[in-house]
Design a protein around this motif. Structure first.
Motif, mmCIF file in Angstrom:
data_model
loop_
_atom_site.group_PDB
_atom_site.id
_atom_site.type_symbol
_atom_site.label_atom_id
_atom_site.label_comp_id
_atom_site.label_asym_id
_atom_site.label_seq_id
_atom_site.Cartn_x
_atom_site.Cartn_y
_atom_site.Cartn_z
ATOM 1 N N ASP A 229 12.835 -61.668 -24.037
ATOM 2 C CA ASP A 229 14.249 -61.323 -23.895
ATOM 3 C C ASP A 229 14.652 -60.217 -24.866
ATOM 4 O OD1 ASP A 229 14.972 -63.117 -21.807
ATOM 5 O OD2 ASP A 229 14.959 -64.768 -23.242
ATOM 6 N N LYS A 230 14.165 -60.298 -26.100
ATOM 7 C CA LYS A 230 14.455 -59.252 -27.072
ATOM 8 C C LYS A 230 13.790 -57.938 -26.665
ATOM 9 C CE LYS A 230 15.073 -62.400 -30.995
ATOM 10 N NZ LYS A 230 14.571 -62.817 -32.331
ATOM 11 N N TYR A 231 12.618 -58.043 -26.086
ATOM 12 C CA TYR A 231 11.914 -56.845 -25.610
ATOM 13 C C TYR A 231 12.739 -56.123 -24.542
ATOM 14 C CZ TYR A 231 8.148 -53.911 -23.805
ATOM 15 O OH TYR A 231 7.383 -52.824 -23.419
ATOM 16 N N ILE A 232 13.225 -56.865 -23.564
ATOM 17 C CA ILE A 232 14.029 -56.270 -22.497
ATOM 18 C C ILE A 232 15.294 -55.631 -23.073
ATOM 19 C CG2 ILE A 232 15.474 -56.813 -20.493
ATOM 20 C CD1 ILE A 232 12.560 -56.671 -19.769
ATOM 21 N N HIS A 233 15.903 -56.296 -24.050
ATOM 22 C CA HIS A 233 17.103 -55.739 -24.692
ATOM 23 C C HIS A 233 16.814 -54.359 -25.280
ATOM 24 C CE1 HIS A 233 20.685 -55.379 -27.192
ATOM 25 N NE2 HIS A 233 19.887 -55.173 -28.237
ATOM 26 N N LEU A 234 15.680 -54.201 -25.938
ATOM 27 C CA LEU A 234 15.342 -52.917 -26.565
ATOM 28 C C LEU A 234 14.969 -51.863 -25.526
ATOM 29 C CD1 LEU A 234 13.322 -54.255 -29.626
ATOM 30 C CD2 LEU A 234 15.570 -53.151 -29.659
ATOM 31 N N VAL A 235 14.296 -52.278 -24.480
ATOM 32 C CA VAL A 235 13.966 -51.345 -23.398
ATOM 33 C C VAL A 235 15.241 -50.738 -22.818
ATOM 34 C CG1 VAL A 235 13.121 -51.232 -21.025
ATOM 35 C CG2 VAL A 235 11.726 -52.319 -22.782
ATOM 36 N N LYS A 236 16.234 -51.588 -22.589
ATOM 37 C CA LYS A 236 17.505 -51.104 -22.043
ATOM 38 C C LYS A 236 18.265 -50.276 -23.077
ATOM 39 C CE LYS A 236 18.093 -54.879 -18.717
ATOM 40 N NZ LYS A 236 18.944 -56.016 -18.285
ATOM 41 N N LYS A 237 18.231 -50.703 -24.318
ATOM 42 C CA LYS A 237 18.944 -49.991 -25.388
ATOM 43 C C LYS A 237 18.472 -48.556 -25.517
ATOM 44 C CE LYS A 237 19.638 -50.124 -30.430
ATOM 45 N NZ LYS A 237 19.377 -50.914 -31.671
ATOM 46 N N TYR A 238 17.161 -48.336 -25.393
ATOM 47 C CA TYR A 238 16.601 -46.999 -25.575
ATOM 48 C C TYR A 238 16.335 -46.280 -24.254
ATOM 49 C CZ TYR A 238 16.118 -48.038 -30.528
ATOM 50 O OH TYR A 238 16.380 -48.344 -31.850
ATOM 51 N N GLY A 239 16.677 -46.909 -23.135
ATOM 52 C CA GLY A 239 16.545 -46.250 -21.836
ATOM 53 C C GLY A 239 15.121 -45.956 -21.428
ATOM 54 N N LEU A 240 14.189 -46.854 -21.748
ATOM 55 C CA LEU A 240 12.782 -46.631 -21.426
ATOM 56 C C LEU A 240 12.477 -47.074 -19.987
ATOM 57 C CD1 LEU A 240 11.072 -47.824 -24.730
ATOM 58 C CD2 LEU A 240 11.743 -45.493 -24.060
ATOM 59 N N GLU A 241 11.825 -46.214 -19.252
ATOM 60 C CA GLU A 241 11.412 -46.529 -17.878
ATOM 61 C C GLU A 241 9.998 -47.102 -17.846
ATOM 62 O OE1 GLU A 241 13.292 -46.214 -15.078
ATOM 63 O OE2 GLU A 241 14.985 -45.622 -16.337
ATOM 64 N N ILE A 242 9.152 -46.669 -18.783
ATOM 65 C CA ILE A 242 7.789 -47.184 -18.921
ATOM 66 C C ILE A 242 7.573 -47.476 -20.397
ATOM 67 C CG2 ILE A 242 5.331 -46.728 -18.587
ATOM 68 C CD1 ILE A 242 6.075 -44.766 -16.378
ATOM 69 N N SER A 243 7.047 -48.661 -20.696
ATOM 70 C CA SER A 243 6.924 -49.053 -22.094
ATOM 71 C C SER A 243 5.779 -50.038 -22.272
ATOM 72 C CB SER A 243 8.237 -49.684 -22.581
ATOM 73 O OG SER A 243 8.512 -50.877 -21.858
#
Length: 397
Positions: A229-243
């Motif tokens: 859940d924290k991972y998804i939060h950071l992906v969205k926060k930084y606008g990453l499409e591939i991570s």
């Protein structure tokens, strides 16, 4: 004379009774016809009738309505529900919708369902009540039973917002039911196949379109320091499409880009060995994650899926080409440092290989991995070249 009078009286009685019975019969027939007529009218305004709403000429609508009118009526069965008798006998209007998906042009758009999902459904009850909660993300692991405890630990890091899909390369699926979560997971079994073979065949973009992010992970990942859940939060926060999560720097590390940094939440660029990066915005110094634990947005995966080759099953070289699916790649591809994993480097899939030309099973598998990398690069280079030459021929260079 008495007998004659009595006979005439009986004849009159019979005529009267017959007349009354005829009137009663006619009355009931009239009511039945009216009821059938009303039910035929209700058919046109019911949801079934609405499924034929298409832009046709008024005369066509009239003709179609007449066909429905001549068809058998709606019948009430013992359960109280309404069924259509011989609906297939109705003549349908001609339909051609060019914007429908290929092959579905003859269907009215309202009935076309071009996408799907992995949501489990009940065999009873109302379909609208099947799902108490729809998972928003999809996690896939390619697994063998020997790594079940590692996978069990990994699955526990994902909340009920994540659907779990296991690809089994050893054909052993029922033993996983020792874990309660496995009974709600999706299991796909095909012996001695890789995760990219599975991904190409079972993760079509239209199948996984219900999920915002798709995790395509190996089985040998330690997740003690990872929270999904924290991972998804950071992906969205930084606008990453591939991570991908950062990797523990002391084990199983190949590229500097994927090494975890202790002083950052996320990083998108790094420094590699001298001469490895001709451009700081290009792989492996940027726009790059490895193929062991990638996470794709729904939009990025739609592109990446099309780039996966059917016969190149190990995926080597794919990580250097992921940048083609997002723009600008050096800002949309990154590593999440604060949610990190450990690559345990367990060559479990390699043991599924076979000896070839005196090589050990793992050596034969690794040789094919390297060969596929070279073949993928040749195909990509030739495709670029053919595209650019086509532009030149058309005067668009």
């Amino acid at each position: 004379m008495y007998r004659s009078t009595f006979k005439r009286s009986n004849d009159s009685t019979r005529i009267l009774v017959t007349a009354i019975m005829g009137i009663a019969f006619g009355f009931f027939v009239g009511i039945s016809i009216s009821s059938v007529h009303l039910r035929k009218i209700s058919l046109l305004s019911s949801p079934v009738g609405n499924s034929f709403d298409v832009p046709v000429a008024e005369s066509e609508i009239d003709r179609f309505s007449a066909e429905v009118e001549r068809s058998p009526a709606v019948i009430d069965d013992s359960s109280g529900t309404k069924n259509l008798e011989v609906l297939g006998s109705i003549k349908l209007p001609k339909i051609f919708v060019a914007s429908n998906p290929r092959g579905a042009e003859s269907l009215p758009p309202g009935i076309v369902v071009s996408e799907s999902d992995f949501y489990l459904r009940r065999l009873w009850g109302e379909p609208s009540e099947d799902l108490k909660k729809k998972p928003k993300y999809l996690v896939t692991f390619t697994v063998g039973l020997e790594q079940r405890h590692n996978i069990n630990a990994a699955v526990k890091k994902f909340s009920d917002d994540f659907a779990i899909l296991l690809f089994h390369y050893d054909g052993r699926t029922s033993e996983w039911d020792q874990f309660e979560w496995s009974k709600k997971a999706i299991h796909v079994s095909a012996r001695k196949q890789t995760k990219w073979w599975y991904a190409k065949r079972f993760l079509h973009p239209d199948i996984v379109s219900a999920y915002e992010y798709i995790f395509i992970w190996d089985e040998d990942l330690g997740v003690e320091h990872f929270n999904a859940d924290k991972y998804i939060h950071l992906v969205k926060k930084y606008g990453l499409e591939i991570s991908q999560p950062g990797l523990e720097p002391n084990k199983g590390l190949t590229w500097e880009m994927t090494k975890r940094r202790g002083d950052k939440e996320v990083h998108m660029v790094t420094e590699e060995k001298p001469g490895w990066c001709s451009d700081p915005h290009l792989p492996p110094c940027a726009a790059f994650v490895e193929i062991m634990a990638p996470v794709f947005s729904r939009e990025a995966w739609r592109c990446v899926w099309h780039m996966i080759q059917n016969d190149l099953v190990h995926g080597w070289g794919l990580d250097f080409a992921l940048r083609r699916c997002v723009e600008p790649a050096h800002e949309k591809i990154g590593v999440i440092d604060s949610q990190w994993i450990v690559h345990q480097v367990i060559p479990s899939l390699g043991s599924q290989g076979e000896s070839e030309k005196g090589k050990k099973p793992w050596d034969s598998v690794r040789a094919r991995c390297k060969s596929e990398w070279a073949q993928f690069q040749v195909r990509l280079t030739n495709s670029d070249k053919a595209y650019l030459e086509g532009l030149k021929r058309n005067g668009k260079s």
